[in-house]
Design a protein around this motif. Structure first.
Motif, PDB file in Angstrom:
ATOM      1  N   THR A 192      -4.858  -3.206   2.781  1.00 20.68           N
ATOM      2  CA  THR A 192      -3.880  -4.282   2.564  1.00 20.68           C
ATOM      3  C   THR A 192      -2.758  -4.190   3.597  1.00 20.68           C
ATOM      4  N   LYS A 193      -2.033  -5.290   3.755  1.00 17.45           N
ATOM      5  CA  LYS A 193      -0.910  -5.329   4.687  1.00 17.45           C
ATOM      6  C   LYS A 193       0.180  -4.348   4.289  1.00 17.45           C
ATOM      7  N   LEU A 194       0.443  -4.274   2.978  1.00 20.03           N
ATOM      8  CA  LEU A 194       1.463  -3.350   2.499  1.00 20.03           C
ATOM      9  C   LEU A 194       1.139  -1.923   2.908  1.00 20.03           C
ATOM     10  N   ASP A 239       1.879  -1.491   6.480  1.00 25.14           N
ATOM     11  CA  ASP A 239       3.326  -1.417   6.703  1.00 25.14           C
ATOM     12  C   ASP A 239       3.886  -0.046   6.330  1.00 25.14           C
TER      13      ASP A 239
END
Length: 426
Positions: free
Chosen positions: A363-365, A368
Motif C-alpha cells: 500500500t501507499k501508506l 510512505d
C-alpha cells in the motif's frame, strides 16, 4: 493364569493411572475433561507401551460413554461404518453423549479409511480417540486432524517405572504370592526404554525362568542373561521397534553397509511397516547427510514413493539400494544444527522486528513509512549479489550455519566467503 502381567495391571480408574501428570494430574487436560464430562475428539501421540489405549478406556468409563475399539491393522471402511451405525443407534440425536470410537495405530489407516470418519466426527455421531506412534501431522489427513485435539504422551521415566514395578509386586494377584527380591533394577529400566508394557513383559519373563518355590532374586546380570537367551519377539505391529530402528539409523550414520542392511533385514523379517522405514531414511538423508550430498534426499524421497507403488516383497530391494547409497554418502549435519541454533535463538530473542528494508509494501501508506526502502534487488548487481543486512539488527552478528568438512560444502564455504567477506568466518 494365562493373562499377561501387563493386562492384569491395566488400571481401570484415572486415579490409578501412572504417569502423564500433564494430562491426568490435578490440573491436567484429561482430568478437566473428565470433570466437565465434555469430551472432544482426540489423538494421542507418542511411543508404544505408555498407556494410550488404557487412557482411552478409562476416559470412557469415567464419563460413562459406550466404547468401541478398532485396530487400523485389521479393520477397514466396512468395520468403521458398522461401528458408526451402532454408535448412531445408541446415541440418538444427543451429541453430548456420543459413543467413543478408539482407533489404535490410526496412522496405518489409508486416506479413504480416514475419510470415512469425517462425517461421523463432524456431526458428533462418535467421539474419536486415535492412538499413533507416528507424527499425526504427517500421518493423519488434515480434514480429520482439524477436528481433533492432539495430546502428546511422554515415555516413562525412572520414577514412573519404579512405581509400576512396586505396584506389580505388591498388587498383582500372582506376583504377591511369590517371594521376589529386586536387588537391582537398572537392566529392567534400560531394556524397557520407557515402555511400561515392555518393562512388565521383561519382569514376567525373568520371573518365569526361576523356581517359584524358592526366593526369586532379580539383579542386572540375571535380567541381561535371560533376555539374551529368550529375547522378546520383535513386534511387527510396531510396538517395540525403537531399539532396532535406532541401531539402523546409527549404522547408516556411521557408514557401515553390512550393519545397515542387517538391521534393515531384521525389521523386514519382523514385519515392520516399510513406510515407517522409508520415512526414517528421508529424515536421515537430510539430518545426517544433508548438504554433503543433497541428492541423498532425492533418492530417499524417491524410495518412499517407489515402495508405496511396488510393495513387498520387491520393496526390500529398493530399500536395500537406498540404505547402501546413504551409507556410502559423505555425512554432514550442518543443516540440522543450523535450524536447531535458529530455533533456540528465536526462543531467546522473541519476535524481533523485521527490518524496514525487508518489509512488504503493498500500500501507499506502507511505502510512505519506508517499508521496503533501501532494499537492494540482488539481480540488479554484478554476480546477483548486494551486501545487505537481512537479519534483525539485534542479532545481525549471530552465526547459525557452519559448513561441515566435505567437498560439497567446501564450495558453499568459498561461495559465501567471496560474497560476505568477513561476515562468514567458518
Amino acid at each position: 493364569m494365562n493373562t499377561p502381567l501387563a493386562e492384569r495391571l491395566r488400571p481401570k480408574k484415572l486415579s490409578d493411572y501412572i504417569g502423564q501428570d500433564h494430562l491426568v494430574g490435578d490440573n491436567g487436560l484429561i482430568s478437566k475433561i473428565v470433570a466437565q464430562q465434555s469430551l472432544p475428539s482426540l489423538i494421542f501421540w507418542e511411543s508404544p507401551g505408555i498407556g494410550k489405549t488404557t487412557l482411552a478406556q478409562i476416559i470412557a468409563n469415567e464419563i460413562n460413554r459406550p466404547f468401541y475399539k478398532l485396530s487400523a491393522i485389521n479393520s477397514g471402511v466396512k468395520d468403521i461404518r458398522a461401528v458408526i451405525e451402532k454408535a448412531k443407534q445408541s446415541q440418538g440425536m444427543f451429541s453430548q453423549n456420543s459413543p467413543i470410537l478408539f482407533i489404535d495405530e490410526i496412522h496405518r489407516f489409508s486416506k479413504s479409511q480416514q475419510d470415512s470418519l469425517l462425517e461421523a466426527v463432524e456431526k458428533a455421531w462418535i467421539t474419536l480417540i486415535g492412538a499413533t506412534t507416528e507424527n499425526p501431522s504427517f500421518e493423519v489427513i488434515s480434514a480429520l486432524l482439524s477436528r481433533c485435539q492432539i495430546y502428546t504422551l511422554k515415555s516413562f521415566g525412572k520414577n514412573e517405572l519404579k512405581t509400576l514395578l512396586d505396584k506389580a509386586l505388591s498388587e498383582d494377584e500372582v506376583l504377591k504370592t511369590l517371594d521376589i527380591q529386586i536387588k537391582e533394577n537398572q537392566a529392567l529400566f534400560r531394556l524397557s526404554g520407557g515402555d511400561a508394557r515392555k518393562l512388565l513383559n521383561i519382569l514376567e519373563l525373568v520371573i518365569s525362568q526361576q523356581n517359584p518355590k524358592h526366593k526369586i532374586i532379580i539383579d542386572d546380570k540375571s535380567v541381561y542373561k535371560i533376555v539374551q537367551e529368550k529375547p522378546l519377539k520383535y513386534d511387527k505391529s510396531g510396538e517395540q521397534h525403537y531399539d532396532i530402528i535406532s541401531a539402523f539409523i546409527k549404522s547408516i550414520r556411521g557408514s557401515d553397509p553390512n550393519a545397515g542392511v542387517y538391521w534393515l533385514a531384521r525389521m523386514l523379517e519382523g514385519g515392520e511397516d516399510i513406510k515407517f522405514i522409508a520415512r526414517r531414511l528421508i529424515i536421515l538423508a537430510s539430518e545426517d547427510i544433508g548438504l554433503a550430498n543433497p541428492t541423498a534426499l532425492v533418492i530417499a524421497n524417491n524410495t518412499f514413493q517407489a515402495i508405496n507403488i511396488i510393495g513387498m516383497p520387491e520393496a526390500r530391494i529398493i530399500l536395500s539400494q537406498c540404505v547402501i547409497y546413504l551409507v556410502a554418502s559423505p555425512k554432514s549435519n550442518s543443516a540440522y544444527m543450523a535450524i536447531n541454533k535458529a530455533q533456540d535463538l528465536v526462543k531467546q530473542t522473541g519476535d524481533l522486528d523485521v527490518p524496514l528494508s525487508l518489509r512488504n509494501a503493498p500500500t501507499k501508506l506502507m511505502k510512505d513509512l519506508d517499508y521496503g526502502k533501501a532494499y537492494p534487488y540482488a539481480h540488479d548487481y554484478d554476480g546477483n549479489f548486494a551486501y545487505h543486512n537481512f537479519m534483525p539488527d539485534e542479532i545481525s552478528s549471530e552465526s547459525l550455519y557452519q559448513t561441515s568438512n566435505n567437498p560439497k560444502e567446501k564450495h558453499f564455504k568459498d561461495f559465501l566467503k567471496r560474497r560476505w567477506k568477513d561476515k562468514y568466518e567458518f
